[in-house]
Design an enzyme around this catalytic site. Sequence first.
Site, PDB file in Angstrom:
ATOM      1  CB  ALA A   1      -0.950   0.080   1.246  1.00 30.25           C
TER       2      ALA A   1
ATOM      3  N   GLY B   1       4.355   1.579  -0.162  1.00 33.81           N
ATOM      4  CA  GLY B   1       5.163   1.537  -1.287  1.00 33.81           C
ATOM      5  C   GLY B   1       4.573   2.298  -2.577  1.00 33.81           C
TER       6      GLY B   1
ATOM      7  CB  ALA C   1      -1.428   3.779   0.753  1.00 33.61           C
TER       8      ALA C   1
ATOM      9  CE  LYS D   1       1.456   6.655  11.798  1.00 33.38           C
ATOM     10  NZ  LYS D   1       1.960   6.352  10.706  1.00 33.38           N
TER      11      LYS D   1
ATOM     12  CG  ASN E   1       0.960   2.783  14.964  1.00 32.09           C
ATOM     13  OD1 ASN E   1       1.816   3.082  14.598  1.00 32.09           O
ATOM     14  ND2 ASN E   1      -0.174   3.343  14.502  1.00 32.09           N
TER      15      ASN E   1
ATOM     16  CG  ASN F   1      -2.909   0.410  15.029  1.00 29.15           C
ATOM     17  OD1 ASN F   1      -3.439   1.403  14.907  1.00 29.15           O
ATOM     18  ND2 ASN F   1      -2.125   0.052  14.031  1.00 29.15           N
TER      19      ASN F   1
ATOM     20  CD  GLU G   1       3.974  -3.099  11.137  1.00 28.99           C
ATOM     21  OE1 GLU G   1       3.146  -2.190  10.961  1.00 28.99           O
ATOM     22  OE2 GLU G   1       5.143  -2.636  10.330  1.00 28.99           O
TER      23      GLU G   1
HETATM   24  P1  NAD Z   1       1.808  -3.772   3.066  1.00 25.92           P
HETATM   25  O1  NAD Z   1       1.742  -4.999   3.610  1.00 25.92           O
HETATM   26  O2  NAD Z   1       0.584  -3.246   2.178  1.00 25.92           O
HETATM   27  O3  NAD Z   1       3.231  -3.844   2.125  1.00 25.92           O
HETATM   28  C1  NAD Z   1       4.239  -4.488   2.390  1.00 25.92           C
HETATM   29  C2  NAD Z   1       4.877  -5.250   1.077  1.00 25.92           C
HETATM   30  O4  NAD Z   1       6.161  -5.592   1.178  1.00 25.92           O
HETATM   31  C3  NAD Z   1       3.928  -6.158   0.532  1.00 25.92           C
HETATM   32  O5  NAD Z   1       3.506  -5.956  -0.644  1.00 25.92           O
HETATM   33  C4  NAD Z   1       4.831  -7.460   0.754  1.00 25.92           C
HETATM   34  O6  NAD Z   1       4.638  -8.490  -0.531  1.00 25.92           O
HETATM   35  C5  NAD Z   1       6.431  -6.810   0.500  1.00 25.92           C
HETATM   36  N1  NAD Z   1       7.482  -7.603   1.204  1.00 25.92           N
HETATM   37  C6  NAD Z   1       7.375  -8.075   2.412  1.00 25.92           C
HETATM   38  N2  NAD Z   1       8.716  -8.565   2.453  1.00 25.92           N
HETATM   39  C7  NAD Z   1       9.082  -8.709   1.309  1.00 25.92           C
HETATM   40  C8  NAD Z   1      10.570  -9.179   0.807  1.00 25.92           C
HETATM   41  N3  NAD Z   1      11.192  -9.976   1.547  1.00 25.92           N
HETATM   42  N4  NAD Z   1      10.846  -9.095  -0.434  1.00 25.92           N
HETATM   43  C9  NAD Z   1       9.923  -8.590  -1.401  1.00 25.92           C
HETATM   44  N5  NAD Z   1       8.761  -7.859  -0.960  1.00 25.92           N
HETATM   45  C10 NAD Z   1       8.443  -8.024   0.119  1.00 25.92           C
HETATM   46  O7  NAD Z   1       2.152  -2.617   4.146  1.00 25.92           O
HETATM   47  P2  NAD Z   1       1.920  -1.246   4.235  1.00 25.92           P
HETATM   48  O8  NAD Z   1       0.575  -1.071   4.782  1.00 25.92           O
HETATM   49  O9  NAD Z   1       2.324  -0.524   2.952  1.00 25.92           O
HETATM   50  O10 NAD Z   1       2.764  -0.644   5.588  1.00 25.92           O
HETATM   51  C11 NAD Z   1       4.182  -0.843   5.223  1.00 25.92           C
HETATM   52  C12 NAD Z   1       4.745   0.062   6.549  1.00 25.92           C
HETATM   53  O11 NAD Z   1       4.411   1.369   6.622  1.00 25.92           O
HETATM   54  C13 NAD Z   1       4.265  -0.580   7.822  1.00 25.92           C
HETATM   55  O12 NAD Z   1       5.418  -0.313   8.517  1.00 25.92           O
HETATM   56  C14 NAD Z   1       3.211   0.149   8.232  1.00 25.92           C
HETATM   57  O13 NAD Z   1       2.753   0.331   9.655  1.00 25.92           O
HETATM   58  C15 NAD Z   1       3.424   1.436   7.856  1.00 25.92           C
HETATM   59  N6  NAD Z   1       2.639   2.411   7.313  1.00 25.92           N
HETATM   60  C16 NAD Z   1       1.250   1.990   6.729  1.00 25.92           C
HETATM   61  C17 NAD Z   1       0.292   3.290   6.537  1.00 25.92           C
HETATM   62  C18 NAD Z   1      -1.061   2.672   5.792  1.00 25.92           C
HETATM   63  O14 NAD Z   1      -1.858   3.507   5.626  1.00 25.92           O
HETATM   64  N7  NAD Z   1      -0.867   1.568   5.149  1.00 25.92           N
HETATM   65  C19 NAD Z   1       0.638   4.569   7.037  1.00 25.92           C
HETATM   66  C20 NAD Z   1       1.716   4.699   7.669  1.00 25.92           C
HETATM   67  C21 NAD Z   1       2.653   3.838   8.076  1.00 25.92           C
END
Ligand code: NAD
Length: 307
Positions: free
Chosen positions: A10, A12, A128, A184, A188, A192, A268
């Site tokens: 999300a 990324g 996201a 932050k 969480n 959370n 997490e």
């Molecule tokens: P997510 O699970 O959507 O994305 C993580 C991605 O990493 C997945 O697509 C997974 O396949 C990939 N991945 C994991 N290990 C891997 C590896 N070894 N090789 C290749 N790919 C790999 O998570 P997210 O929601 O994007 O969150 C990421 C971080 O950001 C977390 O720490 C989360 O707490 C933080 N965060 C998320 C949000 C949000 O709104 N989603 C907001 C702020 C912070």
Amino acid sequence: MLIYIAGSGAMGCRFGKQLHEAGNDVILLDKWEDHIQAIRENGLKVSGDEEKVVNIPIMRPEEAKEQADLVILFTKAMQLPDMLEAIQDVIGPDTQVLCLLNGLGHQEVISKYVPEKNIIMGVTVWTAQLQGPGHVYLASTGSINIQSLNPDGQDKGKEIADVLSKANLNAIYDEDVIPSIWRKACVNGTMNSNCALLDCKIGELFASEDGLTIVHEIIHEFVVVGQAEGVALNEEEITDYVMQTSKSAAHHYPSMHQDLVQNNRYTEIDFINGAVSRLGRNHDIATPYCDLITQLIHAKEDVLIGK
Ligand code: NAD
């Protein structure tokens, strides 16, 4: 600037899309096959504030070979070591590595793979959601605070803040980012984990007298342990911030609820309440609320996902 997004779920996808649209050479890295296939075949589908398809390269980490100017880490916290292991080839002597993961203690993990002068720590309130493979939902706005871990990296850190802001990601270079990371993590650690345990929305947790007592006890544990770690945390200020956030997010289920309860994914927790328990033990500080909440979340993971 060549930027790899190490973990293109999300968040990324949000960062990758915005940096790509700002004219950077962005390559998404992920290991989720359906997601890779969907983006390769149809582009990254974006919905929410705008509806569009963005053509952006994606590959598996082991396929990435060119040394990057910047790597942005965006796995979940427990996936970070595997990702860092897999991207050794793209981390050169001058590659900046930015961590915006939620939670505590990531700098110790990253330091095993990246020289300290190249590590940038930060915190973001952008959000996201993934709707499915190759489809991300992006709504509302956000901001980022970042700081180089080592004063020698400060000039590069400021350059990276500039690159992020040119992509409309609203980044500021923060001279003291660690307290914001803890603040932050405390949001969480109160919302959370409790909402995942109680299967409730944030507003429902904060409307419960006992729920509120638990929230205050957790804030206290974060503050006392953070202070013992040398982080300047003010309990009143953090309490105000948590209460404020709970009002604006009252109707939402937090992400740990979405991960664990709705999608049966591991959480997490070890980097949120679990990190406070661990650090508390190092300082002989009792953290009964964080200890129990960490155990309950792990027990719920066992029940819902299995060992
Ligand atoms: P997510 O699970 O959507 O994305 C993580 C991605 O990493 C997945 O697509 C997974 O396949 C990939 N991945 C994991 N290990 C891997 C590896 N070894 N090789 C290749 N790919 C790999 O998570 P997210 O929601 O994007 O969150 C990421 C971080 O950001 C977390 O720490 C989360 O707490 C933080 N965060 C998320 C949000 C949000 O709104 N989603 C907001 C702020 C912070």
